[in-house]
Design an enzyme around this catalytic site. Sequence first.
Site, PDB file in Angstrom:
ATOM      1  N   ARG A 224       0.855  -1.186   0.000  1.00 51.11           N
ATOM      2  CA  ARG A 224       0.000   0.000   0.000  1.00 51.11           C
ATOM      3  C   ARG A 224       0.894   1.239   0.000  1.00 51.11           C
ATOM      4  NH1 ARG A 224      -3.682  -2.531  -1.575  1.00 51.11           N
ATOM      5  NH2 ARG A 224      -5.535  -3.190  -0.458  1.00 51.11           N
ATOM      6  N   HIS A 272      -1.318   1.225  -9.882  1.00 53.65           N
ATOM      7  CA  HIS A 272      -2.015   0.257  -9.017  1.00 53.65           C
ATOM      8  C   HIS A 272      -2.655  -0.856  -9.863  1.00 53.65           C
ATOM      9  CE1 HIS A 272      -4.038  -0.107  -4.810  1.00 53.65           C
ATOM     10  NE2 HIS A 272      -3.917  -1.293  -5.376  1.00 53.65           N
TER      11      HIS A 272
HETATM   12  P1  NAP Z   1      -1.870 -12.131   3.948  1.00 55.19           P
HETATM   13  O1  NAP Z   1      -2.107 -13.481   3.366  1.00 55.19           O
HETATM   14  O2  NAP Z   1      -2.683 -11.689   5.114  1.00 55.19           O
HETATM   15  O3  NAP Z   1      -0.317 -12.044   4.330  1.00 55.19           O
HETATM   16  C1  NAP Z   1       0.217 -10.975   5.045  1.00 55.19           C
HETATM   17  C2  NAP Z   1       1.663 -11.300   5.394  1.00 55.19           C
HETATM   18  O4  NAP Z   1       2.232 -10.150   6.034  1.00 55.19           O
HETATM   19  C3  NAP Z   1       1.793 -12.464   6.372  1.00 55.19           C
HETATM   20  O5  NAP Z   1       2.926 -13.257   6.063  1.00 55.19           O
HETATM   21  C4  NAP Z   1       2.003 -11.763   7.721  1.00 55.19           C
HETATM   22  O6  NAP Z   1       2.750 -12.498   8.669  1.00 55.19           O
HETATM   23  C5  NAP Z   1       2.817 -10.551   7.279  1.00 55.19           C
HETATM   24  N1  NAP Z   1       2.722  -9.471   8.271  1.00 55.19           N
HETATM   25  C6  NAP Z   1       1.618  -8.792   8.650  1.00 55.19           C
HETATM   26  N2  NAP Z   1       1.938  -7.887   9.596  1.00 55.19           N
HETATM   27  C7  NAP Z   1       3.266  -8.010   9.816  1.00 55.19           C
HETATM   28  C8  NAP Z   1       4.186  -7.376  10.695  1.00 55.19           C
HETATM   29  N3  NAP Z   1       3.790  -6.421  11.552  1.00 55.19           N
HETATM   30  N4  NAP Z   1       5.484  -7.764  10.657  1.00 55.19           N
HETATM   31  C9  NAP Z   1       5.889  -8.747   9.817  1.00 55.19           C
HETATM   32  N5  NAP Z   1       5.061  -9.401   8.953  1.00 55.19           N
HETATM   33  C10 NAP Z   1       3.766  -9.028   8.962  1.00 55.19           C
HETATM   34  O7  NAP Z   1      -2.052 -10.992   2.833  1.00 55.19           O
HETATM   35  P2  NAP Z   1      -1.936 -11.147   1.241  1.00 55.19           P
HETATM   36  O8  NAP Z   1      -3.187 -11.713   0.689  1.00 55.19           O
HETATM   37  O9  NAP Z   1      -0.648 -11.804   0.915  1.00 55.19           O
HETATM   38  O10 NAP Z   1      -1.912  -9.599   0.807  1.00 55.19           O
HETATM   39  C11 NAP Z   1      -0.919  -8.716   1.283  1.00 55.19           C
HETATM   40  C12 NAP Z   1      -1.256  -7.284   0.919  1.00 55.19           C
HETATM   41  O11 NAP Z   1      -1.039  -7.049  -0.461  1.00 55.19           O
HETATM   42  C13 NAP Z   1      -2.735  -6.884   1.106  1.00 55.19           C
HETATM   43  O12 NAP Z   1      -3.029  -6.609   2.447  1.00 55.19           O
HETATM   44  C14 NAP Z   1      -2.837  -5.658   0.217  1.00 55.19           C
HETATM   45  O13 NAP Z   1      -2.550  -4.497   0.950  1.00 55.19           O
HETATM   46  C15 NAP Z   1      -1.726  -5.864  -0.830  1.00 55.19           C
HETATM   47  N6  NAP Z   1      -2.312  -6.011  -2.184  1.00 55.19           N
HETATM   48  C16 NAP Z   1      -1.952  -5.135  -3.146  1.00 55.19           C
HETATM   49  C17 NAP Z   1      -2.470  -5.255  -4.429  1.00 55.19           C
HETATM   50  C18 NAP Z   1      -2.083  -4.295  -5.534  1.00 55.19           C
HETATM   51  O14 NAP Z   1      -2.710  -4.295  -6.598  1.00 55.19           O
HETATM   52  N7  NAP Z   1      -1.043  -3.505  -5.373  1.00 55.19           N
HETATM   53  C19 NAP Z   1      -3.359  -6.287  -4.722  1.00 55.19           C
HETATM   54  C20 NAP Z   1      -3.699  -7.184  -3.722  1.00 55.19           C
HETATM   55  C21 NAP Z   1      -3.166  -7.033  -2.441  1.00 55.19           C
HETATM   56  P3  NAP Z   1       2.170 -13.866   9.280  1.00 55.19           P
HETATM   57  O15 NAP Z   1       2.249 -14.862   8.142  1.00 55.19           O
HETATM   58  O16 NAP Z   1       3.110 -14.202  10.360  1.00 55.19           O
HETATM   59  O17 NAP Z   1       0.761 -13.606   9.707  1.00 55.19           O
END
Ligand code: NAP
Length: 309
Positions: A224, A272
């Site tokens: 983000r 984006h």
């Molecule tokens: P997810 O499955 O919830 O994975 C989040 C990861 O981040 C997990 O490995 C989590 O650790 C880690 N994490 C969270 N807080 C942390 C912290 N404080 N310190 C260290 N690690 C931390 O999410 P996802 O589906 O992969 O998506 C990730 C993000 O991508 C979304 O939230 C969104 O903002 C972004 N996104 C962007 C686009 C775009 O078009 N640019 C599209 C889709 C998503 P744990 O495994 O230990 O819980």
Amino acid sequence: MALLLICPTTAPEPWVNALKGYASDIDVRVWPDDENREEIEFALTWEHPEGVLQQYPNLKCISSMGAGIDHFLTDRRFPSGVPVVRIVDPELIQSMSEYVVAVTLSYFRQFDTYRERQLKRSWRQEPAPRARKICVGIMGLGRLGGDAALKLKALGFRLIGWTRSPKDLEGVETFVGDAQLDNFLSMANILICLLPLTSKTKDILNRNTFLKLPQGAYVINVGRGQHLVEEDLLQALDSGHLAGACLDVFREEPLPPDHPFWSHPKVFVTPHISSITDPVSVAPQVIENYNRARSGASLLYAIELEREY
Ligand code: NAP
């Protein structure tokens, strides 16, 4: 009983068509032209206006239209006690992996340099780079980061990841929590941010983070915009500490026309698009959760809001 779409910044028609195409009998309504608000049991939202969800007294579930739920966290009047779910979709995951692999390879194989040389009709070769000598560090090894890590690993890069809890991904060394962040950063020649936006991760791509990366590192932000302190990135690029950056998300979107990122020679900007939710692909998941919410069954991809992701 009905499903409500609230998406003031996104066209609702593709969603209505996809949902009705998958379940023709479903009653889909679109905010703000909806009536009989007590009939709404399921809200599918993206960037809904603050407080609007409180107008629906019989909500059984609130679903994000995307992978992230940070737009829920900024609503100080978000209804308490209503279950929340997000999107987890193979196409979204594939799309994000394609993007980070493409950017990583393009940087690693110096396509920008050769493009510049082409324009000057300059035939000049650099020594061949070797993937095994490059360490790619992914912040966040969740659904998106985990898949990207494995695909980059398959190309021969050295892969490390940073998470909150220990992970077991084959060939990916994992660093956990604040205590191991500095070690993780000190190794990452290419840093990819795939974290969710939370109170802990906001502004995490800042001056201190950049200084801990090896000299000449490259940064890719696809999490983000609020993860990145933009002035700190510009400073790290202009000082020569960072070699470049690829940014798909921004604090203000669309990126304002006078923003320095547009014309910075070391910054690659995309609007984006790294991974956009396809309503047709996710309609089955949404309808499944709609049915589960109505019958009281456990929901797919439920989120604990207190955890913030
Ligand atoms: P997810 O499955 O919830 O994975 C989040 C990861 O981040 C997990 O490995 C989590 O650790 C880690 N994490 C969270 N807080 C942390 C912290 N404080 N310190 C260290 N690690 C931390 O999410 P996802 O589906 O992969 O998506 C990730 C993000 O991508 C979304 O939230 C969104 O903002 C972004 N996104 C962007 C686009 C775009 O078009 N640019 C599209 C889709 C998503 P744990 O495994 O230990 O819980």
